[in-house]
Design an enzyme around this catalytic site. Sequence first.
Site, short mmCIF file in Angstrom:
data_model
loop_
_atom_site.label_atom_id
_atom_site.label_comp_id
_atom_site.label_asym_id
_atom_site.label_seq_id
_atom_site.Cartn_x
_atom_site.Cartn_y
_atom_site.Cartn_z
N PRO A 9 86.43 -26.91 7.72
CA PRO A 9 86.87 -26.57 6.37
C PRO A 9 86.38 -25.21 5.87
CG PRO A 9 85.26 -28.35 6.32
CD PRO A 9 85.67 -28.17 7.75
N ASN A 10 87.29 -24.54 5.20
CA ASN A 10 87.06 -23.25 4.52
C ASN A 10 86.94 -22.06 5.47
OD1 ASN A 10 86.94 -24.38 1.82
ND2 ASN A 10 85.01 -25.32 2.49
N ARG A 17 85.99 -15.74 1.50
CA ARG A 17 84.85 -16.54 1.04
C ARG A 17 83.53 -15.82 1.33
NH1 ARG A 17 83.20 -21.34 5.32
NH2 ARG A 17 81.81 -21.86 3.60
N TYR A 22 79.56 -14.39 5.36
CA TYR A 22 80.44 -14.61 6.52
C TYR A 22 81.18 -13.35 6.99
CZ TYR A 22 79.48 -19.43 5.26
OH TYR A 22 78.84 -20.60 4.97
N ASN A 73 83.03 -25.11 15.38
CA ASN A 73 82.30 -24.80 14.15
C ASN A 73 82.80 -25.81 13.11
OD1 ASN A 73 81.20 -23.90 11.80
ND2 ASN A 73 81.72 -21.75 12.10
N ALA A 76 81.13 -27.28 6.94
CA ALA A 76 80.33 -28.21 6.13
C ALA A 76 80.19 -29.60 6.77
CB ALA A 76 80.93 -28.33 4.74
N HIS A 79 77.00 -30.97 8.66
CA HIS A 79 75.84 -31.56 7.99
C HIS A 79 76.08 -32.97 7.47
CE1 HIS A 79 74.99 -27.33 8.29
NE2 HIS A 79 75.92 -27.02 7.40
N ASP A 86 80.67 -38.71 16.80
CA ASP A 86 81.13 -39.82 17.65
C ASP A 86 82.35 -39.44 18.47
OD1 ASP A 86 79.09 -41.44 16.81
OD2 ASP A 86 80.30 -42.65 15.45
N GLU A 97 78.31 -25.84 19.80
CA GLU A 97 78.35 -25.72 18.34
C GLU A 97 78.12 -24.26 17.95
OE1 GLU A 97 74.87 -27.49 16.65
OE2 GLU A 97 75.65 -27.47 14.59
N HIS A 99 77.87 -21.47 14.58
CA HIS A 99 77.85 -21.14 13.15
C HIS A 99 77.80 -19.65 13.00
CE1 HIS A 99 77.45 -25.29 12.13
NE2 HIS A 99 76.51 -25.40 13.06
N ILE A 100 78.64 -19.13 12.13
CA ILE A 100 78.69 -17.68 11.90
C ILE A 100 77.38 -17.22 11.26
CG2 ILE A 100 79.90 -15.87 10.60
CD1 ILE A 100 82.45 -17.72 10.90
N SER A 101 76.95 -17.95 10.26
CA SER A 101 75.69 -17.62 9.56
C SER A 101 74.51 -18.31 10.26
CB SER A 101 75.77 -18.08 8.10
OG SER A 101 75.83 -19.49 8.03
N ARG A 106 69.00 -21.04 5.90
CA ARG A 106 69.68 -21.24 4.60
C ARG A 106 69.14 -22.51 3.90
NH1 ARG A 106 75.95 -20.47 5.37
NH2 ARG A 106 75.83 -20.49 3.08
N ARG A 110 71.49 -27.63 5.06
CA ARG A 110 72.17 -27.07 6.25
C ARG A 110 71.30 -27.18 7.51
NH1 ARG A 110 76.71 -24.41 3.87
NH2 ARG A 110 76.14 -23.66 1.82
C1 DQA Z 1 79.04 -22.50 8.73
C2 DQA Z 1 77.74 -22.93 8.06
C3 DQA Z 1 77.97 -24.19 7.25
O1 DQA Z 1 76.74 -24.60 6.64
C4 DQA Z 1 78.99 -23.95 6.16
O2 DQA Z 1 79.24 -25.14 5.45
C5 DQA Z 1 80.24 -23.35 6.68
C6 DQA Z 1 80.17 -22.36 7.74
C7 DQA Z 1 78.88 -21.16 9.47
O3 DQA Z 1 79.76 -20.85 10.27
O4 DQA Z 1 77.92 -20.43 9.24
O5 DQA Z 1 81.32 -23.60 6.15
O6 DQA Z 1 79.37 -23.48 9.70
#
Ligand code: DQA
Length: 144
Positions: A9-10, A17, A22, A73, A76, A79, A86, A97, A99-101, A106, A110
């Site tokens: 998501p997002n 965003r 990001y 990725n 959200a 978490h 599963d 896995e 994560h960009i950040s 953080r 997270r």
């Molecule tokens: C994220 C980190 C997550 O905590 C956050 O909810 C995201 C992006 C990242 O790519 O850094 O939406 O997965």
Amino acid sequence: MKILVINGPNLNMLGIREPDIYGKSTYNDLCEMIKTHAEKLGIEVELYQSNHEGDIVDKIQSAYGNTDGIVINPAAYTHTSVAILDALKAVAVPAVEVHISDVDSREDFRQISYVRLACIATISGHGFDGYIEAMDILMQRNES
Ligand code: DQA
């Protein structure tokens, strides 16, 4: 070799965003970067983005038997989602896995990652390059 890249998501809002966290590049820029790297590696790549947990579960299930690696990725859902954890365990396709950040530096909420329990590696805080590193990890594993 076929790799499935899943973004949660997002992440379709990349570039809009929170650019301080990001970056200014878009989801489309990310897709182009991944496709270019897949061509360089000589592998097939499928890109998928969804804002919906159940759709991500369906997509992971669809990888069963026809995909050699998953880059995920979960955004959200990282978490919160036992369902995505599963699904990854169910198909048992090697997954990395991303994560960009740098999630570990953080907010406290997270620091928890359910999906990590089903992944062979986690890359956090390397920006878009993290996806490239994840593809390389899966490629190396597939070859060994
Ligand atoms: C994220 C980190 C997550 O905590 C956050 O909810 C995201 C992006 C990242 O790519 O850094 O939406 O997965």
